[in-house]
Enzyme design. Sequence first.
Site, short mmCIF file in Angstrom:
data_model
loop_
_atom_site.label_atom_id
_atom_site.label_comp_id
_atom_site.label_asym_id
_atom_site.label_seq_id
_atom_site.Cartn_x
_atom_site.Cartn_y
_atom_site.Cartn_z
N ASP A 103 0.40 2.61 39.30
CA ASP A 103 1.37 2.79 40.48
C ASP A 103 1.87 1.72 41.07
O ASP A 103 2.29 1.38 42.11
CB ASP A 103 0.32 3.46 41.62
CG ASP A 103 -0.96 2.26 42.12
OD1 ASP A 103 -1.22 1.34 41.08
OD2 ASP A 103 -1.75 2.54 42.97
N GLU A 104 1.99 0.57 40.18
CA GLU A 104 2.63 -0.83 40.61
C GLU A 104 3.22 -1.35 39.65
O GLU A 104 2.85 -1.34 38.46
CB GLU A 104 1.71 -1.69 41.52
CG GLU A 104 0.26 -2.26 40.49
CD GLU A 104 -0.42 -3.12 41.18
OE1 GLU A 104 0.20 -4.08 41.99
OE2 GLU A 104 -1.76 -3.10 41.09
#
Length: 226
Positions: A103-104
């Site tokens: 997610d990053e």
Amino acid sequence: MRKTLHVDIDAFFVSVEEVLDPSLKGKPVIVGGNPEGRGVVAAASYAVRRYGVHSAMPIAQAKQLCPHAIFLRGSHRRYSEYSEKVFEILKRYSPLVEPMSLDEAFVDLTGCERLHGPVLKSAEKIRNEIRGALGLNASIGIASNKLLAKIASAYCKPNGMLWIAPGMEQRFLAPLPIQRVPGIGPKGGAELRRMGIKSVGDLARLPLELLEEAYGKWGVSLYSKA
């Protein structure tokens, strides 16, 4: 001067579940498995965080804090699919995309202005495209290096965007609590506060020799970050 973005999808696992089941939006949702088991919280919605629930907390403790929460086992396959779609969007803006987790990611927009416009405009385009195509909110920090970009994205969560302009780094960092610095967890933060170090500015004013003597390599790392 480099133009580095840290793109972080807000409450990623929970957000994917909300896209798949919109009835979950705004509700206290915990992804992490059976509340009667020994697992840990993988993700917590912002609604459930008000009760003190956070990632990596034992599931049983989370249930005690919020008995009426909705517990989901989650699906790594689904999260991976959405993650790939996020990274596909990022790669349309720069060939230099460095995933840090599902997610990053860091995105280097240095030299991409001719294609996508000024960095702030590009970052807003990225946020809008992720939201429009996938229904996910992204927080984006923009700075001259990865560390500052990551601090900025955490600072502007949820669903925000923050640019630390060149020359403003120390002014931005100095008043921040020391635990805003990646690598300083609850235990490290408590130890530093016992020494009277409460802010990044406090940390930056300490001599390197003192930090190295007290904390070894970790102290040297803290000095360079501050």
